[in-house]
Design a protein around this motif. Structure first.
Motif, PDB file in Angstrom:
ATOM      1  N   VAL A 194      13.296   8.491 -16.359  1.00 17.28           N
ATOM      2  CA  VAL A 194      12.764   7.139 -16.218  1.00 17.28           C
ATOM      3  C   VAL A 194      12.843   6.732 -14.758  1.00 17.28           C
ATOM      4  O   VAL A 194      13.908   6.734 -14.159  1.00 17.28           O
ATOM      5  N   ASN A 195      11.698   6.383 -14.195  1.00 23.40           N
ATOM      6  CA  ASN A 195      11.602   5.943 -12.808  1.00 23.40           C
ATOM      7  C   ASN A 195      11.195   4.481 -12.790  1.00 23.40           C
ATOM      8  O   ASN A 195      10.170   4.118 -13.353  1.00 23.40           O
ATOM      9  N   PHE A 248      10.872   0.729 -10.373  1.00 30.55           N
ATOM     10  CA  PHE A 248      10.733   0.203  -9.017  1.00 30.55           C
ATOM     11  C   PHE A 248      11.699  -0.965  -8.877  1.00 30.55           C
ATOM     12  O   PHE A 248      11.615  -1.950  -9.591  1.00 30.55           O
ATOM     13  N   GLY A 249      12.649  -0.852  -7.956  1.00 26.27           N
ATOM     14  CA  GLY A 249      13.657  -1.889  -7.792  1.00 26.27           C
ATOM     15  C   GLY A 249      15.045  -1.291  -7.956  1.00 26.27           C
ATOM     16  O   GLY A 249      15.214  -0.130  -8.330  1.00 26.27           O
ATOM     17  N   ASP A 250      16.050  -2.083  -7.670  1.00 23.81           N
ATOM     18  CA  ASP A 250      17.419  -1.589  -7.662  1.00 23.81           C
ATOM     19  C   ASP A 250      18.071  -1.578  -9.038  1.00 23.81           C
ATOM     20  O   ASP A 250      19.175  -1.068  -9.196  1.00 23.81           O
ATOM     21  N   LEU A 251      17.419  -2.154 -10.058  1.00 25.58           N
ATOM     22  CA  LEU A 251      17.925  -2.126 -11.426  1.00 25.58           C
ATOM     23  C   LEU A 251      16.910  -1.403 -12.294  1.00 25.58           C
ATOM     24  O   LEU A 251      15.744  -1.774 -12.325  1.00 25.58           O
ATOM     25  N   ASN A 252      17.362  -0.358 -12.980  1.00 26.99           N
ATOM     26  CA  ASN A 252      16.444   0.420 -13.806  1.00 26.99           C
ATOM     27  C   ASN A 252      16.396  -0.195 -15.203  1.00 26.99           C
ATOM     28  O   ASN A 252      17.025   0.281 -16.145  1.00 26.99           O
ATOM     29  N   ILE A 253      15.627  -1.279 -15.332  1.00 22.88           N
ATOM     30  CA  ILE A 253      15.528  -1.996 -16.594  1.00 22.88           C
ATOM     31  C   ILE A 253      14.904  -1.117 -17.676  1.00 22.88           C
ATOM     32  O   ILE A 253      15.353  -1.081 -18.821  1.00 22.88           O
ATOM     33  N   ASP A 254      13.861  -0.377 -17.328  1.00 22.67           N
ATOM     34  CA  ASP A 254      13.144   0.412 -18.340  1.00 22.67           C
ATOM     35  C   ASP A 254      14.058   1.426 -19.024  1.00 22.67           C
ATOM     36  O   ASP A 254      13.919   1.691 -20.224  1.00 22.67           O
ATOM     37  N   ALA A 255      14.992   2.020 -18.265  1.00 23.25           N
ATOM     38  CA  ALA A 255      15.886   3.000 -18.869  1.00 23.25           C
ATOM     39  C   ALA A 255      16.739   2.361 -19.961  1.00 23.25           C
ATOM     40  O   ALA A 255      17.090   3.001 -20.956  1.00 23.25           O
ATOM     41  N   ARG A 256      17.083   1.083 -19.800  1.00 25.68           N
ATOM     42  CA  ARG A 256      17.884   0.394 -20.814  1.00 25.68           C
ATOM     43  C   ARG A 256      17.070   0.083 -22.065  1.00 25.68           C
ATOM     44  O   ARG A 256      17.637  -0.182 -23.114  1.00 25.68           O
ATOM     45  N   THR A 281      19.047  10.917 -20.996  1.00 26.99           N
ATOM     46  CA  THR A 281      18.196   9.970 -20.292  1.00 26.99           C
ATOM     47  C   THR A 281      18.637   9.954 -18.843  1.00 26.99           C
ATOM     48  O   THR A 281      19.784   9.614 -18.540  1.00 26.99           O
ATOM     49  N   LEU A 282      17.758  10.337 -17.929  1.00 31.87           N
ATOM     50  CA  LEU A 282      18.070  10.420 -16.508  1.00 31.87           C
ATOM     51  C   LEU A 282      17.270   9.372 -15.759  1.00 31.87           C
ATOM     52  O   LEU A 282      16.090   9.169 -16.028  1.00 31.87           O
ATOM     53  N   HIS A 283      17.925   8.713 -14.807  1.00 35.37           N
ATOM     54  CA  HIS A 283      17.299   7.625 -14.084  1.00 35.37           C
ATOM     55  C   HIS A 283      16.874   8.100 -12.693  1.00 35.37           C
ATOM     56  O   HIS A 283      17.659   8.693 -11.959  1.00 35.37           O
ATOM     57  N   LEU A 284      15.634   7.844 -12.330  1.00 36.23           N
ATOM     58  CA  LEU A 284      15.144   8.035 -10.967  1.00 36.23           C
ATOM     59  C   LEU A 284      14.820   6.650 -10.447  1.00 36.23           C
ATOM     60  O   LEU A 284      13.950   5.974 -10.982  1.00 36.23           O
ATOM     61  N   GLN A 285      15.481   6.213  -9.397  1.00 32.95           N
ATOM     62  CA  GLN A 285      15.499   4.793  -9.092  1.00 32.95           C
ATOM     63  C   GLN A 285      15.217   4.523  -7.615  1.00 32.95           C
ATOM     64  O   GLN A 285      15.267   5.410  -6.773  1.00 32.95           O
ATOM     65  N   SER A 286      14.911   3.248  -7.336  1.00 27.48           N
ATOM     66  CA  SER A 286      14.744   2.733  -5.978  1.00 27.48           C
ATOM     67  C   SER A 286      13.606   3.404  -5.232  1.00 27.48           C
ATOM     68  O   SER A 286      13.702   3.716  -4.047  1.00 27.48           O
ATOM     69  N   GLY A 287      12.522   3.615  -5.909  1.00 22.93           N
ATOM     70  CA  GLY A 287      11.340   4.181  -5.292  1.00 22.93           C
ATOM     71  C   GLY A 287      10.409   4.660  -6.382  1.00 22.93           C
ATOM     72  O   GLY A 287      10.697   4.535  -7.560  1.00 22.93           O
ATOM     73  N   SER A 316       7.133   5.031 -12.571  1.00 21.28           N
ATOM     74  CA  SER A 316       7.068   3.633 -12.160  1.00 21.28           C
ATOM     75  C   SER A 316       5.624   3.141 -12.233  1.00 21.28           C
ATOM     76  O   SER A 316       4.673   3.906 -12.047  1.00 21.28           O
ATOM     77  N   GLY A 317       5.467   1.845 -12.516  1.00 20.39           N
ATOM     78  CA  GLY A 317       4.128   1.270 -12.558  1.00 20.39           C
ATOM     79  C   GLY A 317       3.390   1.331 -11.242  1.00 20.39           C
ATOM     80  O   GLY A 317       2.170   1.122 -11.191  1.00 20.39           O
ATOM     81  N   LEU A 318       4.107   1.639 -10.161  1.00 23.21           N
ATOM     82  CA  LEU A 318       3.481   1.730  -8.844  1.00 23.21           C
ATOM     83  C   LEU A 318       3.260   3.172  -8.410  1.00 23.21           C
ATOM     84  O   LEU A 318       2.863   3.425  -7.280  1.00 23.21           O
ATOM     85  N   SER A 319       3.522   4.111  -9.312  1.00 24.85           N
ATOM     86  CA  SER A 319       3.340   5.528  -8.987  1.00 24.85           C
ATOM     87  C   SER A 319       1.884   5.938  -9.140  1.00 24.85           C
ATOM     88  O   SER A 319       1.178   5.480 -10.032  1.00 24.85           O
ATOM     89  N   ASP A 320       1.457   6.834  -8.264  1.00 27.19           N
ATOM     90  CA  ASP A 320       0.124   7.415  -8.342  1.00 27.19           C
ATOM     91  C   ASP A 320       0.214   8.690  -9.178  1.00 27.19           C
ATOM     92  O   ASP A 320       0.901   9.643  -8.806  1.00 27.19           O
ATOM     93  N   VAL A 321      -0.460   8.699 -10.333  1.00 35.82           N
ATOM     94  CA  VAL A 321      -0.378   9.828 -11.264  1.00 35.82           C
ATOM     95  C   VAL A 321      -0.796  11.130 -10.585  1.00 35.82           C
ATOM     96  O   VAL A 321      -0.164  12.176 -10.768  1.00 35.82           O
ATOM     97  N   GLY A 322      -1.857  11.076  -9.787  1.00 35.25           N
ATOM     98  CA  GLY A 322      -2.336  12.287  -9.121  1.00 35.25           C
ATOM     99  C   GLY A 322      -1.310  12.886  -8.188  1.00 35.25           C
ATOM    100  O   GLY A 322      -1.161  14.117  -8.110  1.00 35.25           O
ATOM    101  N   ASN A 323      -0.571  12.045  -7.482  1.00 35.81           N
ATOM    102  CA  ASN A 323       0.464  12.556  -6.583  1.00 35.81           C
ATOM    103  C   ASN A 323       1.572  13.253  -7.364  1.00 35.81           C
ATOM    104  O   ASN A 323       2.118  14.273  -6.920  1.00 35.81           O
ATOM    105  N   ILE A 324       1.940  12.707  -8.517  1.00 36.30           N
ATOM    106  CA  ILE A 324       2.969  13.340  -9.345  1.00 36.30           C
ATOM    107  C   ILE A 324       2.466  14.693  -9.843  1.00 36.30           C
ATOM    108  O   ILE A 324       3.202  15.693  -9.826  1.00 36.30           O
ATOM    109  N   LEU A 325       1.210  14.747 -10.278  1.00 36.78           N
ATOM    110  CA  LEU A 325       0.653  16.009 -10.756  1.00 36.78           C
ATOM    111  C   LEU A 325       0.624  17.063  -9.652  1.00 36.78           C
ATOM    112  O   LEU A 325       0.899  18.245  -9.892  1.00 36.78           O
TER     113      LEU A 325
END
Length: 309
Positions: free
Chosen positions: A40-41, A43-51, A60-66, A98-107
């Motif tokens: 779960v990635n 955006f922000g210093d609190l990983n709300i989505d993981a909770r 469940t692994l958290h990727l955070q702050s970016g 994250s909602g701000l991630s570019d899917v193509g870049n991840i691929l």
């Protein structure tokens, strides 16, 4: 020879329903046993989505702050390689970007990094909010959503229950224009037949040019005090023109023994009871996200403070 790690990617802009879809996918996977891991990635210093990921008995692994398409790309690669090397019981990984991630870049990261011989991409899903596309988003956000849709194997046009007929038609037309080769499934509450997800067409990943991601800012706060329900909703309504996304797990003064989940996108805000705190100490964690320059963090910080009981 070690089997390839199956990977599914769930992308989409802020508030489009990614966590809801992931919870449904995990239910399809039998509640997510030890064979399933979730990255779960947020955006922000609190990983709300993981909770908010429910019923995950695996990891469940958290990727955070970016966002994993750019600033913490190496973390994504490291986590996937670590899972494959040290947790052979894990067969599948769902990645919530994250909602701000570019899917193509991840691929491109998955195809061109050392993971290319370690993982097998099984699904690329992008959620699009029917109630906000295209007119409810600033230009930079629309451009990002268009790229997210183009790079998906399947677009899930979600939250159709919140879009009137004219808005829904406009969203479909916009997708047909900006992602003409991506199939679209329209729904609400991220309800999608499993067979449709498994039947999504696969795409070839081409090129190694990373797309620019529009700049956003965020404010993450954790309070030991409860929020006043009506004061918080009024504050979010006042800032709906600038704050695109709000989310959190809160304590409310009128329901102090219950966790309350905040979900907000534009002018839509909801507070939903989510069960007792049990062993956890009652706290209020909240994240606000807005386009760079659209709001002042200090002003939002003060506005949140004023909503505390």
């Amino acid at each position: 020879m070690q089997n390839l790690l199956a990977v599914g990617l769930v992308g989409g802009f802020l508030g489009s329903g990614k966590t809801t879809l992931l919870n449904r996918l995990l239910q399809h996977d039998g509640g997510a046993d030890q064979r399933t891991a979730v990255l779960v990635n947020d955006f922000g210093d609190l990983n709300i989505d993981a909770r908010l990921i429910r019923e995950v008995r695996g990891k469940t692994l958290h990727l955070q702050s970016g966002c994993i398409c750019c600033s913490i790309r190496d973390d994504l690669v490291d986590e996937l390689m670590h899972l494959r090397a040290h947790h052979p019981e894990v067969e599948r990984v769902w990645i919530e970007a994250s909602g701000l991630s570019d899917v193509g870049n991840i691929l491109r990261t998955l195809a061109l990094s050392r993971t290319r011989h370690a993982v097998r991409l099984e699904s690329v899903l992008t959620l699009v909010d029917a109630a906000s596309v295209p007119g409810g988003l600033p230009r930079e956000a629309r451009e990002l959503v268009a790229r997210q849709a183009r790079d998906a194997w399947l677009v899930i046009l979600n939250r159709c229950d919140l879009a009137g007929p004219a808005q829904l038609a406009a969203a479909r037309q916009w997708l047909a224009q900006h992602a003409p080769d991506t199939p679209v499934y329209a729904t609400s509450q991220a309800r999608v037949p499993r067979a449709l997800l498994e039947g999504a067409d696969r795409r070839e990943i081409q090129g190694d040019t990373a797309a620019d991601v529009p700049a956003f800012e965020s404010l993450s706060r954790r309070y030991a005090r409860a929020f006043e329900r009506e004061a918080l909703l009024a504050m979010l309504a006042r800032h709906q023109a600038s704050v695109l996304r709000s989310k959190g797990v809160l304590q409310l003064a009128d329901a102090p023994r219950l966790q309350t989940v905040l979900q907000g996108v534009g002018r839509y805000h909801s507070l939903r009871a989510a069960g007792p705190w049990r062993e956890a100490s009652p706290t209020s964690e909240i994240v606000l996200i807005w386009p760079q320059g659209a709001a002042e963090a200090d002003a939002l910080d003060a506005a949140l403070e004023a909503c505390l009981a």
